[in-house]
Design an enzyme around this catalytic site. Structure first.
Site, short mmCIF file in Angstrom:
data_model
loop_
_atom_site.label_atom_id
_atom_site.label_comp_id
_atom_site.label_asym_id
_atom_site.label_seq_id
_atom_site.Cartn_x
_atom_site.Cartn_y
_atom_site.Cartn_z
N GLY A 47 0.08 41.35 -3.57
CA GLY A 47 -0.90 40.43 -3.89
C GLY A 47 0.16 38.86 -3.43
O GLY A 47 0.81 39.49 -2.72
N LYS A 58 -2.53 42.12 6.50
CA LYS A 58 -2.68 40.73 6.87
C LYS A 58 -1.73 40.00 7.61
O LYS A 58 -1.57 39.05 8.21
CB LYS A 58 -2.55 39.91 5.11
CG LYS A 58 -1.33 40.40 4.03
CD LYS A 58 -1.13 39.08 4.73
CE LYS A 58 0.76 40.36 3.38
NZ LYS A 58 1.89 39.36 3.18
N ASN A 116 5.83 36.29 8.59
CA ASN A 116 4.69 37.08 9.80
C ASN A 116 4.12 35.16 10.52
O ASN A 116 4.58 34.62 11.52
CB ASN A 116 3.88 37.50 9.05
CG ASN A 116 4.37 39.00 8.71
OD1 ASN A 116 4.50 39.36 9.65
ND2 ASN A 116 4.82 39.27 7.72
O1 LIG Z 1 3.63 38.76 1.77
C1 LIG Z 1 3.82 38.05 1.32
C2 LIG Z 1 3.37 37.57 0.07
O2 LIG Z 1 2.59 38.10 -0.63
C3 LIG Z 1 5.42 37.89 2.74
O3 LIG Z 1 4.88 37.64 3.30
P1 LIG Z 1 5.84 37.63 4.96
O4 LIG Z 1 6.44 38.69 5.20
O5 LIG Z 1 5.03 37.11 6.03
O6 LIG Z 1 7.59 36.37 4.33
#
Ligand SMILES: O=C(CO)COP(=O)(O)O
Ligand SMILES: NC(=O)C1=CN([C@@H]2O[C@H](COP(=O)(O)OP(=O)(O)OC[C@H]3O[C@@H](n4cnc5c(N)ncnc54)[C@H](OP(=O)(O)O)[C@@H]3O)[C@@H](O)[C@H]2O)C=CC1
Length: 332
Positions: free
Chosen positions: A137, A192, A257
């Site tokens: 989520g 995502k 990311n």
């Molecule tokens: O999955 C995430 C938020 O739901 C965190 O994303 P990151 O791994 O890019 O920090």
């Protein structure tokens, strides 16, 4: 309430461990780094991975001993960088109680096999589907750790198990919904991250919200197409783990990311962006796995393909967008 063990005291493992402790469970953190184990045990902090938290809950302890970590566990949560999950988990195969539920927080596809984390975890531990749960989520770890209101989705093919784990991780500030669509949660969470790399890159290159929205929207369509081909339910992509996580991850510099992509957009090389990254950016290894999955399912993956060209061949943001959105008019 339950005895819960969290394998991996990274940013999200620690923040989710705090949620579980706040919900009243006894939480044992296992980490490979002695420095992290010692900090959690002695000072109730994790200065390496989650420095923003000044005092972790008293009902959270830590150990580096695998057998001691999982002894008597009702639930084992796995929060290890996806590309290392298999090698880390085989060490626990004969140690985890046969009745324990196994919960994965990981958002990645194994690059060497193209397998989702539900497949990797079940294979590594010799687990039947019903004992595996995915949690996914919009859950940026630092914000959950600050106890800002947030929600997640707990998935299991046995919905009763999903309800059980959802109750264990519900607090005043953290809500959990349930689903039986494990594949959908896995695909949303993993894919995502590749979209967040592209959106971060476009912002780093100086482009604004229109470009970001274009990438996010087409990215969601790509996630849904690959996900549905893999067996996911279409509605999952419209939910918290789908569009919800896409909004959070693609819109926040707290996302590793997004930040990795931002640094690429500013002109850093992959090596330089890796050095700058504070934790694992799962999308980097997952991008090529998504392309392979697309080929396997005969689903076009222009976004993931363009991202692999950035990562492998160093093409610019403008070139990436050109490959993602080729000339000519097509139906939306
Ligand atoms: O999955 C995430 C938020 O739901 C965190 O994303 P990151 O791994 O890019 O920090
Ligand atoms: N951070 C977030 O906001 C969210 C993250 N996630 C997902 O959760 C997963 C974990 O993320 P997060 O905790 O933030 O990542 P971090 O980069 O902060 O931590 C990764 C963890 O994996 C451990 N690890 C790496 N390799 C091994 C190995 N070979 N054996 C044992 N442990 C290993 C690391 O140990 P060490 O510290 O010793 O290197 C560390 O505990 C990822 O898949 C991520 O996508 C999901 C939702 C939110």
């Amino acid at each position: 309430m339950a005895n819960v063990t969290v394998l991996g005291a990274g940013a999200w493992g620690t923040a989710f461990g705090q949620v579980l402790a706040d919900a009243g469970n006894d939480v044992t953190m296992w980490a490979i780094e002695p420095e992290i184990v010692e900090a959690i045990e002695k000072t109730h902090t994790n200065p390496v991975r989650l420095p923003s938290v000044k005092q972790l809950p008293a009902n959270m302890t830590a150990t580096g001993d695998r057998a001691a970590a999982v002894r008597g566990a009702d639930v084992v949560v796995v929060a290890i960088a996806a590309q290392h999950a298999r090698e880390a988990l085989v060490e626990f195969k004969d140690l985890i109680p046969e009745t324990a539920l196994i919960v994965s927080l990981m958002k990645g596809i194994e690059q060497s096999t193209g397998k989702r984390m539900d497949q990797v975890v079940c294979e590594a531990l010799g687990l039947e589907d019903e004992r595996f749960l995915a949690v996914s989520g919009p859950n940026l770890s630092k914000q959950v750790a600050a106890r800002e209101p947030a929600a997640t989705v707990v998935g299991c093919t046995n919905i009763e198990n999903a309800y059980e784990v959802a109750k264990l991780c519900t607090t005043k500030y953290f809500r959990a919904f349930v689903t039986s669509d494990v594949i959908g949660l896995e695909m949303c969470g993993s894919l995502k991250n590749v979209v967040a790399l592209a959106v971060g890159m476009s912002h780093g290159a100086g482009y604004g919200e229109n470009t970001a929205a274009m990438i996010e929207t087409r990215g969601l369509a790509e996630i849904a197409a690959v996900g549905e081909a893999a067996g996911a339910m279409p509605e999952t992509f419209r939910g918290l783990a789908g569009v919800g996580d896409l909004i959070a991850t693609c819109g926040s510099p707290l996302s590793r990311n997004y930040t990795f992509g931002y640094n690429l957009g500013k002109g850093l090389s992959v090596e330089e962006a890796t050095k700058e990254s504070n934790g694992v950016a799962e999308g980097v290894a997952t991008a090529s796995a998504v392309v392979a999955l697309g080929e396997q399912y005969h689903v076009p993956t222009p976004l993931a393909l363009a991202m692999t060209r950035v990562l492998n061949d160093g093409i610019s943001c403008a070139e990436m967008l050109g490959e993602m959105f080729p000339e000519g008019v097509t139906e939306e």
